[in-house]
Design a protein around this motif. Structure first.
Motif, PDB file in Angstrom:
ATOM      1  N   MET A 188      12.271   1.481   5.936  1.00  0.00           N
ATOM      2  CA  MET A 188      11.029   2.199   6.197  1.00  0.00           C
ATOM      3  C   MET A 188       9.930   1.227   6.628  1.00  0.00           C
ATOM      4  SD  MET A 188      11.125   4.872   3.016  1.00  0.00           S
ATOM      5  CE  MET A 188       9.441   5.348   3.239  1.00  0.00           C
ATOM      6  N   ASP A 189       9.864   0.096   5.957  1.00  0.00           N
ATOM      7  CA  ASP A 189       8.857  -0.917   6.266  1.00  0.00           C
ATOM      8  C   ASP A 189       9.018  -1.416   7.700  1.00  0.00           C
ATOM      9  OD1 ASP A 189       6.818  -2.724   5.957  1.00  0.00           O
ATOM     10  OD2 ASP A 189       7.988  -4.146   4.778  1.00  0.00           O
ATOM     11  N   THR A 190      10.231  -1.736   8.089  1.00  0.00           N
ATOM     12  CA  THR A 190      10.495  -2.226   9.444  1.00  0.00           C
ATOM     13  C   THR A 190      10.155  -1.174  10.482  1.00  0.00           C
ATOM     14  OG1 THR A 190      12.260  -3.639   8.604  1.00  0.00           O
ATOM     15  CG2 THR A 190      12.268  -3.177  10.958  1.00  0.00           C
ATOM     16  N   GLN A 223       6.500   0.855  14.795  1.00  0.00           N
ATOM     17  CA  GLN A 223       5.863   2.042  15.363  1.00  0.00           C
ATOM     18  C   GLN A 223       4.369   2.115  15.093  1.00  0.00           C
ATOM     19  OE1 GLN A 223       8.114   5.174  13.615  1.00  0.00           O
ATOM     20  NE2 GLN A 223      10.015   4.550  14.586  1.00  0.00           N
ATOM     21  N   GLY A 224       3.875   1.345  14.149  1.00  0.00           N
ATOM     22  CA  GLY A 224       2.484   1.472  13.742  1.00  0.00           C
ATOM     23  C   GLY A 224       1.599   0.311  14.120  1.00  0.00           C
ATOM     24  N   ARG A 225       1.926  -0.367  15.185  1.00  0.00           N
ATOM     25  CA  ARG A 225       1.097  -1.493  15.622  1.00  0.00           C
ATOM     26  C   ARG A 225      -0.124  -0.988  16.376  1.00  0.00           C
ATOM     27  NH1 ARG A 225       5.705  -5.780  17.320  1.00  0.00           N
ATOM     28  NH2 ARG A 225       6.454  -6.054  15.213  1.00  0.00           N
ATOM     29  N   VAL A 226      -1.240  -1.642  16.144  1.00  0.00           N
ATOM     30  CA  VAL A 226      -2.474  -1.278  16.840  1.00  0.00           C
ATOM     31  C   VAL A 226      -2.488  -2.026  18.168  1.00  0.00           C
ATOM     32  CG1 VAL A 226      -4.978  -1.254  16.741  1.00  0.00           C
ATOM     33  CG2 VAL A 226      -3.652  -0.884  14.660  1.00  0.00           C
ATOM     34  N   THR A 236      -3.247  11.870  19.037  1.00  0.00           N
ATOM     35  CA  THR A 236      -3.579  10.660  18.289  1.00  0.00           C
ATOM     36  C   THR A 236      -2.408  10.163  17.447  1.00  0.00           C
ATOM     37  OG1 THR A 236      -4.511  11.993  16.515  1.00  0.00           O
ATOM     38  CG2 THR A 236      -6.036  11.174  18.168  1.00  0.00           C
ATOM     39  N   PRO A 237      -2.074   8.889  17.591  1.00  0.00           N
ATOM     40  CA  PRO A 237      -0.947   8.317  16.834  1.00  0.00           C
ATOM     41  C   PRO A 237      -1.410   7.677  15.526  1.00  0.00           C
ATOM     42  CG  PRO A 237      -1.641   6.773  18.495  1.00  0.00           C
ATOM     43  CD  PRO A 237      -2.540   7.984  18.626  1.00  0.00           C
ATOM     44  N   GLY A 238      -2.250   8.353  14.772  1.00  0.00           N
ATOM     45  CA  GLY A 238      -2.856   7.742  13.594  1.00  0.00           C
ATOM     46  C   GLY A 238      -2.010   7.729  12.339  1.00  0.00           C
ATOM     47  N   PHE A 239      -0.869   8.413  12.315  1.00  0.00           N
ATOM     48  CA  PHE A 239      -0.099   8.523  11.081  1.00  0.00           C
ATOM     49  C   PHE A 239       0.543   7.200  10.652  1.00  0.00           C
ATOM     50  CE2 PHE A 239       4.014   9.157   8.982  1.00  0.00           C
ATOM     51  CZ  PHE A 239       3.560   9.683   7.795  1.00  0.00           C
ATOM     52  N   GLU A 240       1.211   6.510  11.567  1.00  0.00           N
ATOM     53  CA  GLU A 240       1.976   5.332  11.180  1.00  0.00           C
ATOM     54  C   GLU A 240       1.113   4.244  10.543  1.00  0.00           C
ATOM     55  OE1 GLU A 240       2.486   6.845  14.125  1.00  0.00           O
ATOM     56  OE2 GLU A 240       4.567   7.501  14.019  1.00  0.00           O
ATOM     57  N   PRO A 241      -0.024   3.868  11.158  1.00  0.00           N
ATOM     58  CA  PRO A 241      -0.831   2.837  10.491  1.00  0.00           C
ATOM     59  C   PRO A 241      -1.338   3.265   9.118  1.00  0.00           C
ATOM     60  CG  PRO A 241      -1.461   3.029  12.780  1.00  0.00           C
ATOM     61  CD  PRO A 241      -0.531   4.162  12.488  1.00  0.00           C
ATOM     62  N   SER A 260       3.408  -5.463  -0.846  1.00  0.00           N
ATOM     63  CA  SER A 260       3.551  -6.300   0.343  1.00  0.00           C
ATOM     64  C   SER A 260       2.243  -6.301   1.127  1.00  0.00           C
ATOM     65  CB  SER A 260       4.707  -5.767   1.215  1.00  0.00           C
ATOM     66  OG  SER A 260       4.696  -6.387   2.462  1.00  0.00           O
ATOM     67  N   LYS A 261       1.553  -7.441   1.115  1.00  0.00           N
ATOM     68  CA  LYS A 261       0.299  -7.547   1.856  1.00  0.00           C
ATOM     69  C   LYS A 261       0.537  -7.446   3.363  1.00  0.00           C
ATOM     70  CE  LYS A 261      -2.260 -10.256  -1.484  1.00  0.00           C
ATOM     71  NZ  LYS A 261      -2.939 -11.523  -1.755  1.00  0.00           N
ATOM     72  N   GLU A 262       1.680  -7.929   3.839  1.00  0.00           N
ATOM     73  CA  GLU A 262       1.994  -7.890   5.263  1.00  0.00           C
ATOM     74  C   GLU A 262       2.087  -6.450   5.770  1.00  0.00           C
ATOM     75  OE1 GLU A 262       4.041  -9.685   3.108  1.00  0.00           O
ATOM     76  OE2 GLU A 262       3.008 -11.564   3.476  1.00  0.00           O
ATOM     77  N   THR A 263       2.589  -5.547   4.945  1.00  0.00           N
ATOM     78  CA  THR A 263       2.734  -4.153   5.363  1.00  0.00           C
ATOM     79  C   THR A 263       1.408  -3.439   5.421  1.00  0.00           C
ATOM     80  OG1 THR A 263       4.945  -4.055   4.402  1.00  0.00           O
ATOM     81  CG2 THR A 263       3.873  -1.964   4.860  1.00  0.00           C
ATOM     82  N   TRP A 264       0.597  -3.552   4.394  1.00  0.00           N
ATOM     83  CA  TRP A 264      -0.663  -2.812   4.416  1.00  0.00           C
ATOM     84  C   TRP A 264      -1.748  -3.622   5.037  1.00  0.00           C
ATOM     85  CZ3 TRP A 264      -4.821  -4.593   1.565  1.00  0.00           C
ATOM     86  CH2 TRP A 264      -4.561  -5.390   0.473  1.00  0.00           C
TER      87      TRP A 264
END
Length: 113
Positions: free
Chosen positions: A45-47, A52-55, A92-97, A109-113
């Motif tokens: 899920m994290d990967t 998919q959630g990159r700004v 709007t693709p706001g869900f993933e981030p 995980s600080k890297e994830t959030w």
């Protein structure tokens, strides 16, 4: 399977790739298929969310376009307002981030959030 990879990793470096099951079709075993559960592991899920959630520039443009549509809908009559809000939600693709925040908290995980 992951336990086997862990045992093999004691002998050297191992790479493991996992994936969620997307589709399964067997008319003779349909009852067993309906009762089966495929759960994603946290790392998977994290990967997925990280990819998919990159700004990116596209993300920012789509968010801005969606907000413009929603703002126009706010000053419209109720029928157009509903259409504008539905379009905003689709564009709007706001869900993933946003989904990365609770996943990062759960995984610590600080890297994830």
């Amino acid at each position: 399977m992951l336990k086997l990879a862990q045992e093999i990793s004691k002998q050297g470096t191992v790479s493991v790739i996992t994936a969620e099951l997307a589709s399964m079709n067997d008319p003779l075993q349909q009852k067993a298929i309906n009762n089966d559960v495929d759960e994603a592991i946290w790392e998977e899920m994290d990967t997925g969310l990280c990819h998919q959630g990159r700004v990116t520039a596209n993300f920012i443009v789509l968010m801005a376009l969606g907000r413009c549509i929603a703002a126009a809908g706010l000053v419209s009559d109720p029928a157009h307002q509903a259409i504008a809000f539905a379009a905003y939600a689709i564009i709007t693709p706001g869900f993933e981030p946003i989904a990365k925040i609770p996943l990062g908290l759960v995984r610590r995980s600080k890297e994830t959030w």
